[in-house]
Design a protein around this motif. Structure first.
Motif, short mmCIF file in Angstrom:
data_model
loop_
_atom_site.label_atom_id
_atom_site.label_comp_id
_atom_site.label_asym_id
_atom_site.label_seq_id
_atom_site.Cartn_x
_atom_site.Cartn_y
_atom_site.Cartn_z
N LEU A 85 -34.75 60.98 11.11
CA LEU A 85 -34.42 59.59 10.54
C LEU A 85 -32.85 59.07 10.54
N SER A 86 -32.15 60.02 10.97
CA SER A 86 -30.79 59.59 11.60
C SER A 86 -30.87 58.54 12.81
N LEU A 87 -31.88 58.94 13.50
CA LEU A 87 -32.18 58.28 14.70
C LEU A 87 -32.76 56.81 14.47
N VAL A 88 -33.72 56.79 13.46
CA VAL A 88 -34.26 55.48 12.82
C VAL A 88 -33.32 54.86 12.27
N GLY A 89 -32.24 55.33 11.59
CA GLY A 89 -31.13 54.45 10.90
C GLY A 89 -30.28 53.77 11.98
N ALA A 90 -29.89 54.68 13.31
CA ALA A 90 -29.39 54.17 14.22
C ALA A 90 -30.14 52.82 14.88
N LEU A 91 -31.30 53.01 14.91
CA LEU A 91 -32.34 52.00 15.70
C LEU A 91 -32.18 50.81 14.54
N SER A 92 -32.20 51.20 13.57
CA SER A 92 -32.31 50.02 12.55
C SER A 92 -31.01 49.10 12.57
N LEU A 93 -29.91 49.75 12.75
CA LEU A 93 -28.61 49.07 12.83
C LEU A 93 -28.71 48.32 14.27
N ASN A 94 -29.06 48.73 15.30
CA ASN A 94 -29.26 48.24 16.50
C ASN A 94 -30.04 46.99 16.28
N THR A 95 -31.26 47.20 15.89
CA THR A 95 -32.30 45.89 15.59
C THR A 95 -31.56 44.82 15.02
N ALA A 96 -30.94 45.07 13.70
CA ALA A 96 -30.21 44.18 13.00
C ALA A 96 -29.14 43.24 13.71
N ARG A 97 -28.33 44.01 14.40
CA ARG A 97 -27.60 43.59 15.33
C ARG A 97 -28.16 42.53 16.30
N LEU A 98 -29.41 42.95 16.83
CA LEU A 98 -29.79 42.05 17.84
C LEU A 98 -30.41 40.82 17.18
N ILE A 99 -30.99 40.84 15.94
CA ILE A 99 -31.38 39.94 15.33
C ILE A 99 -30.49 38.81 14.80
N ARG A 100 -29.46 39.40 14.38
CA ARG A 100 -28.35 38.51 13.97
C ARG A 100 -27.66 37.88 15.20
N GLY A 101 -27.45 38.60 16.32
CA GLY A 101 -26.68 38.13 17.15
C GLY A 101 -27.70 37.08 18.24
N ARG A 102 -28.82 37.01 18.17
CA ARG A 102 -29.72 36.15 18.84
C ARG A 102 -30.54 34.96 17.98
N GLN A 103 -30.16 35.45 16.57
CA GLN A 103 -30.50 34.44 15.53
C GLN A 103 -32.05 34.36 15.93
N GLU A 104 -32.79 35.41 15.84
CA GLU A 104 -34.26 35.30 16.07
C GLU A 104 -34.97 34.87 15.06
N THR A 105 -36.00 34.03 15.23
CA THR A 105 -36.88 33.39 14.12
C THR A 105 -38.42 33.38 14.88
N GLY A 106 -39.32 33.32 13.90
CA GLY A 106 -40.78 32.77 14.30
C GLY A 106 -40.95 34.17 15.06
N ASP A 107 -41.78 33.76 16.40
CA ASP A 107 -42.31 34.89 17.22
C ASP A 107 -41.55 35.71 17.74
N ALA A 108 -40.21 35.32 18.02
CA ALA A 108 -39.41 36.59 18.63
C ALA A 108 -38.95 37.53 17.43
N LEU A 109 -38.76 37.06 16.15
CA LEU A 109 -38.65 37.88 15.06
C LEU A 109 -39.76 38.78 15.03
N TYR A 110 -40.97 38.31 14.97
CA TYR A 110 -42.01 39.07 15.10
C TYR A 110 -42.18 40.23 16.27
N ARG A 111 -42.09 39.99 17.21
CA ARG A 111 -41.70 40.78 18.49
C ARG A 111 -40.83 41.74 18.22
N ARG A 112 -39.59 41.43 17.63
CA ARG A 112 -38.72 42.27 17.46
C ARG A 112 -38.94 43.36 16.42
N LEU A 113 -39.47 42.89 15.29
CA LEU A 113 -39.88 43.81 14.35
C LEU A 113 -41.12 44.58 14.60
#
Length: 176
Positions: free
Chosen positions: A113-141
């Motif tokens: 679960l700590s690995l999933v927490g680190a993965l969540s933090l990385n995913t959040a940084r990618l979403i915010r850094g790339r301003q993902e919306t729409g299909d890009a956001l769905y693919r990232r999630l």
């Protein structure tokens, strides 16, 4: 033999032979794969399928949870990392070095679960850094959910192997 001893002889209270531990393990991984960055997966599917207000709501919710996660990491991330590392080290040491079965069980539950927490933090940084919306956001999630499920499958597999080893090694009534 009184009723208390009879009950605890019938229901083994060790971690890996206890049904409640396995139920908790299944619930934890089911919940972890359903909630992607704090957003329920059915909301992602509905937003992708129907669009419109559902997509707007999803993007808003992802933005809120992403900003919240990144704020917590920025403000107290090093303290949280230190406490998590300390706690996992204590659990791992007690569990595997001192053969404390409950420590092993909790470590095998929390370390992935700590690995999933680190993965969540990385995913959040990618979403915010790339301003993902729409299909890009769905693919990232979706990618985040698949990685979470992969970590969960490996975790359940390793925990099951270790639990079977412990149960076969200790026998039906524990040590002694």
């Amino acid at each position: 033999m009184d009723w208390y001893e009879s009950v605890f002889t019938l229901i083994d209270m060790r971690s890996f032979s206890n049904l409640w531990f396995w139920i908790a393990l299944a619930v934890v991984w089911s919940t972890a794969s359903h909630w992607v960055l704090g957003v329920p997966w059915d909301m992602v599917v509905r937003a992708r399928r129907e669009g419109g207000q559902f997509a707007t709501d999803l993007e808003d919710l992802v933005r809120i949870y992403t900003n919240r996660l990144l704020y917590i990491a920025r403000v107290s991330g090093l303290w949280i990392l230190g406490f998590v590392c300390f706690f996992l080290t204590v659990l791992g040491g007690l569990g595997f070095f001192y053969a404390f079965e409950f420590g092993q069980a909790v470590f095998l539950l929390l370390f992935p679960l700590s690995l999933v927490g680190a993965l969540s933090l990385n995913t959040a940084r990618l979403i915010r850094g790339r301003q993902e919306t729409g299909d890009a956001l769905y693919r990232r999630l979706l990618k985040h959910r698949i990685f979470t499920q992969a970590i969960g499958m490996v975790s359940i597999f390793v925990t099951a192997l270790w639990g079977m080893f412990q149960n076969l090694n200790l026998g039906p009534f524990g040590p002694g």
